[in-house]
Design an enzyme around this catalytic site. Sequence first.
Site, mmCIF file in Angstrom:
data_model
loop_
_atom_site.group_PDB
_atom_site.id
_atom_site.type_symbol
_atom_site.label_atom_id
_atom_site.label_comp_id
_atom_site.label_asym_id
_atom_site.label_seq_id
_atom_site.Cartn_x
_atom_site.Cartn_y
_atom_site.Cartn_z
ATOM 1 N N ASP A 33 0.858 -1.186 0.000
ATOM 2 C CA ASP A 33 0.000 0.000 0.000
ATOM 3 C C ASP A 33 0.896 1.238 0.000
ATOM 4 O O ASP A 33 2.125 1.135 0.074
ATOM 5 C CB ASP A 33 -0.927 0.005 1.223
ATOM 6 C CG ASP A 33 -2.278 0.660 0.921
ATOM 7 O OD1 ASP A 33 -2.286 1.749 0.308
ATOM 8 O OD2 ASP A 33 -3.315 0.082 1.297
ATOM 9 N N LEU A 43 0.979 2.388 -6.836
ATOM 10 C CA LEU A 43 0.730 1.638 -8.063
ATOM 11 C C LEU A 43 0.192 2.488 -9.207
ATOM 12 O O LEU A 43 -0.163 1.962 -10.251
ATOM 13 C CB LEU A 43 -0.246 0.490 -7.777
ATOM 14 C CG LEU A 43 0.235 -0.543 -6.749
ATOM 15 C CD1 LEU A 43 -0.809 -1.639 -6.591
ATOM 16 C CD2 LEU A 43 1.580 -1.125 -7.141
ATOM 17 N N TYR A 153 -14.925 5.316 -13.511
ATOM 18 C CA TYR A 153 -14.839 4.139 -12.651
ATOM 19 C C TYR A 153 -15.503 2.919 -13.303
ATOM 20 O O TYR A 153 -14.909 1.829 -13.351
ATOM 21 C CB TYR A 153 -15.496 4.434 -11.308
ATOM 22 C CG TYR A 153 -15.392 3.316 -10.304
ATOM 23 C CD1 TYR A 153 -14.181 3.022 -9.695
ATOM 24 C CD2 TYR A 153 -16.514 2.561 -9.942
ATOM 25 C CE1 TYR A 153 -14.072 1.993 -8.757
ATOM 26 C CE2 TYR A 153 -16.416 1.545 -9.010
ATOM 27 C CZ TYR A 153 -15.192 1.266 -8.417
ATOM 28 O OH TYR A 153 -15.095 0.236 -7.493
#
Length: 259
Positions: A33, A43, A153
Site C-alpha cells: 500500500d 501503483l 470508474y
Amino acid sequence: MPRTAVVTGSASGIGRSTRELLGQRGENVIGVDVRDAEVVADLSGADGRDAMVEGVRHLSGGRVDSVYAIAGLAAPTPATVAVDFFGALATLEGLRPLLSGSPSPRAVLVSSMAALLPSDAELVSLLTAEDEPAALARAEVLAKAAETTGLIYSSTKLALSRWVRRRAASADWAGAGIPLNAVAPGIIATPMAAAMISTAEQRRALLERVPMPLNGIAEPIVVARALAWLGGEENTHLCGQIVYVDGGSDAVLRGDAVW
C-alpha cells in the site's frame, strides 16, 4: 508450510480485511500500500509498480502462493484508471513469475458491479488495448464534464472484468495451473465509500442505482471471505469467473440476459 499471500491495498477497506483474515488463518501476508504496509509503493506509476514487484520478491524469497490485487480508487479522475486497471495488471503480471514455484498458485483481483453501469466505449477500448497514456488522456477529458465524470470508474472496472475473462484460460494462467478470477462487490462500507453513504438519504439514493435486496450494504469482511476462497488451495477449477458479491445487484440489473 504456511502459504505466502500478497495483498495490495492492504492498509484499508477490503484489502485490510483480506489481509487480517488470511493472517488469522495462518498465512504469511505481504501487504502492499502507499502506507502502513510491508511494501510501501504507489501503483499509479511505473516506478511504484516496479518497487512493488522488487519489494515482494525480496520479502518472499522469490516465491508466493497467492496474489490478491485489491488496491483501487473510486475517484472520478485519471488516477483511478492508473491504479485500478494498470496497477492491477502490473501486480498480476509482475508477480506471476513468483507464483510459478508454488504447488497451488492462485490469483484474484477486485472488479465491481459498477461494470454493469453505463460506461465510455472509447475509454474501455483504450484500456482493452492496454494503452495507458491514451487511456489517461481520455479519462482526463471525461473528468472535465459532470455528465461523463462518473463513467471513469465503471469503464475501468468493465475493462478489468474483460481482461480477466480473456486472460484466465490462456497458457500464462490456466496453462500454468494458476486459477485467475475476480470478485465484483456491490456497495461496501469502506473508507472509499464513506462519503457516498454517510446519510440515510445518500444510502437510499445509491441503493436505487445499485439495488442490494439481500442484506443491503456489506462490510469488507464479506468480500474478503470470497477472495480468500478464490485464492485458496480449495479453488482448483474456477477459471475466469467474475463472482458478484453484491447483494443481488447483478441479478436485478441483468436478470437472465446473460443466459
